[in-house]
Design a protein around this motif. Structure first.
Motif, PDB file in Angstrom:
ATOM      1  N   ILE A   8       0.849  -1.194   0.000  1.00 53.15           N
ATOM      2  CA  ILE A   8       0.000   0.000   0.000  1.00 53.15           C
ATOM      3  C   ILE A   8       0.879   1.237   0.000  1.00 53.15           C
ATOM      4  O   ILE A   8       1.860   1.326   0.736  1.00 53.15           O
ATOM      5  CB  ILE A   8      -0.922   0.012   1.230  1.00 53.15           C
ATOM      6  N   THR A   9       0.497   2.176  -0.862  1.00 55.59           N
ATOM      7  CA  THR A   9       1.119   3.493  -0.839  1.00 55.59           C
ATOM      8  C   THR A   9       0.022   4.526  -1.055  1.00 55.59           C
ATOM      9  O   THR A   9      -1.023   4.214  -1.633  1.00 55.59           O
ATOM     10  CB  THR A   9       2.237   3.625  -1.894  1.00 55.59           C
ATOM     11  N   THR A  10       0.241   5.727  -0.565  1.00 48.78           N
ATOM     12  CA  THR A  10      -0.673   6.835  -0.832  1.00 48.78           C
ATOM     13  C   THR A  10       0.121   7.928  -1.527  1.00 48.78           C
ATOM     14  O   THR A  10       1.335   8.059  -1.331  1.00 48.78           O
ATOM     15  CB  THR A  10      -1.308   7.384   0.465  1.00 48.78           C
ATOM     16  N   ILE A  11      -0.592   8.708  -2.342  1.00 50.38           N
ATOM     17  CA  ILE A  11       0.077   9.717  -3.161  1.00 50.38           C
ATOM     18  C   ILE A  11      -0.879  10.878  -3.425  1.00 50.38           C
ATOM     19  O   ILE A  11      -2.095  10.739  -3.279  1.00 50.38           O
ATOM     20  CB  ILE A  11       0.611   9.060  -4.459  1.00 50.38           C
ATOM     21  N   ASP A  12      -0.339  11.999  -3.846  1.00 57.35           N
ATOM     22  CA  ASP A  12      -1.082  13.255  -3.905  1.00 57.35           C
ATOM     23  C   ASP A  12      -2.100  13.397  -5.034  1.00 57.35           C
ATOM     24  O   ASP A  12      -3.065  14.132  -4.889  1.00 57.35           O
ATOM     25  CB  ASP A  12      -0.107  14.435  -3.947  1.00 57.35           C
ATOM     26  N   ARG A  56      -4.963   6.130  -2.821  1.00 57.08           N
ATOM     27  CA  ARG A  56      -4.328   4.921  -2.285  1.00 57.08           C
ATOM     28  C   ARG A  56      -4.140   3.915  -3.414  1.00 57.08           C
ATOM     29  O   ARG A  56      -5.067   3.642  -4.176  1.00 57.08           O
ATOM     30  CB  ARG A  56      -5.204   4.304  -1.207  1.00 57.08           C
ATOM     31  N   CYS A  57      -2.936   3.372  -3.498  1.00 60.72           N
ATOM     32  CA  CYS A  57      -2.644   2.293  -4.439  1.00 60.72           C
ATOM     33  C   CYS A  57      -2.470   1.010  -3.638  1.00 60.72           C
ATOM     34  O   CYS A  57      -1.709   0.980  -2.669  1.00 60.72           O
ATOM     35  CB  CYS A  57      -1.348   2.556  -5.205  1.00 60.72           C
ATOM     36  N   ILE A  58      -3.172  -0.030  -4.065  1.00 64.17           N
ATOM     37  CA  ILE A  58      -3.043  -1.349  -3.457  1.00 64.17           C
ATOM     38  C   ILE A  58      -2.442  -2.248  -4.531  1.00 64.17           C
ATOM     39  O   ILE A  58      -3.050  -2.475  -5.576  1.00 64.17           O
ATOM     40  CB  ILE A  58      -4.402  -1.879  -2.976  1.00 64.17           C
ATOM     41  N   ILE A  59      -1.252  -2.723  -4.262  1.00 61.76           N
ATOM     42  CA  ILE A  59      -0.438  -3.425  -5.255  1.00 61.76           C
ATOM     43  C   ILE A  59      -0.332  -4.894  -4.856  1.00 61.76           C
ATOM     44  O   ILE A  59       0.064  -5.210  -3.734  1.00 61.76           O
ATOM     45  CB  ILE A  59       0.968  -2.777  -5.305  1.00 61.76           C
ATOM     46  N   LYS A  60      -0.678  -5.786  -5.789  1.00 63.81           N
ATOM     47  CA  LYS A  60      -0.542  -7.230  -5.539  1.00 63.81           C
ATOM     48  C   LYS A  60       0.778  -7.687  -6.138  1.00 63.81           C
ATOM     49  O   LYS A  60       1.023  -7.524  -7.337  1.00 63.81           O
ATOM     50  CB  LYS A  60      -1.674  -8.020  -6.205  1.00 63.81           C
ATOM     51  N   THR A  61       1.642  -8.250  -5.298  1.00 58.60           N
ATOM     52  CA  THR A  61       2.965  -8.681  -5.731  1.00 58.60           C
ATOM     53  C   THR A  61       3.419  -9.858  -4.877  1.00 58.60           C
ATOM     54  O   THR A  61       2.613 -10.450  -4.164  1.00 58.60           O
ATOM     55  CB  THR A  61       3.966  -7.500  -5.687  1.00 58.60           C
ATOM     56  N   THR A  62       4.707 -10.158  -4.936  1.00 59.32           N
ATOM     57  CA  THR A  62       5.262 -11.244  -4.122  1.00 59.32           C
ATOM     58  C   THR A  62       6.321 -10.692  -3.172  1.00 59.32           C
ATOM     59  O   THR A  62       6.881  -9.610  -3.393  1.00 59.32           O
ATOM     60  CB  THR A  62       5.915 -12.325  -5.009  1.00 59.32           C
ATOM     61  N   VAL A  63       6.608 -11.471  -2.152  1.00 58.43           N
ATOM     62  CA  VAL A  63       7.664 -11.122  -1.192  1.00 58.43           C
ATOM     63  C   VAL A  63       8.980 -10.911  -1.946  1.00 58.43           C
ATOM     64  O   VAL A  63       9.720  -9.963  -1.684  1.00 58.43           O
ATOM     65  CB  VAL A  63       7.807 -12.218  -0.119  1.00 58.43           C
ATOM     66  N   GLU A  64       9.239 -11.776  -2.896  1.00 64.25           N
ATOM     67  CA  GLU A  64      10.476 -11.717  -3.679  1.00 64.25           C
ATOM     68  C   GLU A  64      10.640 -10.385  -4.416  1.00 64.25           C
ATOM     69  O   GLU A  64      11.753  -9.893  -4.582  1.00 64.25           O
ATOM     70  CB  GLU A  64      10.465 -12.868  -4.685  1.00 64.25           C
TER      71      GLU A  64
END
Length: 105
Positions: A8-12, A56-64
């Motif tokens: 998760i990140t938030t941006i302007d 808000r950006c919700i990003i699906k990714t992997t631990v790697e």
């Protein structure tokens, strides 16, 4: 399975959120990026309480892929200290989690 994350990140602005999402997808660091907003955020910054409108950006990714995701977000992010939080996905549809892992290879 290697382990999946939601970052998760938030941006302007919506434009900045879309640009980060597009870059993460192009680099195959994310299987999916969802953008929500606007939302109101209040927080402490340099001894003062600030309130701003953010996306808000919700990003699906992997631990790697987490470190590369974080560096990509930082390279595009206008904030001095952006929120970048990785939350482990501890349960979910096995076929969905496999899709995330296959998408970021």
């Amino acid at each position: 399975m290697a382990g999946c994350l939601q970052v998760i990140t938030t941006i302007d602005t919506r434009e900045h959120a879309d640009a980060i999402g597009k870059k993460l997808l192009e680099k195959r660091l994310a299987a999916c990026v969802q953008t929500e907003g606007p939302t109101s955020s209040s927080y402490w910054w340099k001894g003062e309480i600030e309130t701003v409108e953010e996306w808000r950006c919700i990003i699906k990714t992997t631990v790697e892929k987490y470190n590369e995701v974080e560096q990509t977000i930082r390279s595009f992010h206008p904030y001095e200290e952006p929120e970048i939080v990785g939350l482990p996905i501890t349960a979910g549809s096995l076929t969905y989690l496999k899709w995330i892992e296959d998408s970021v290879k």
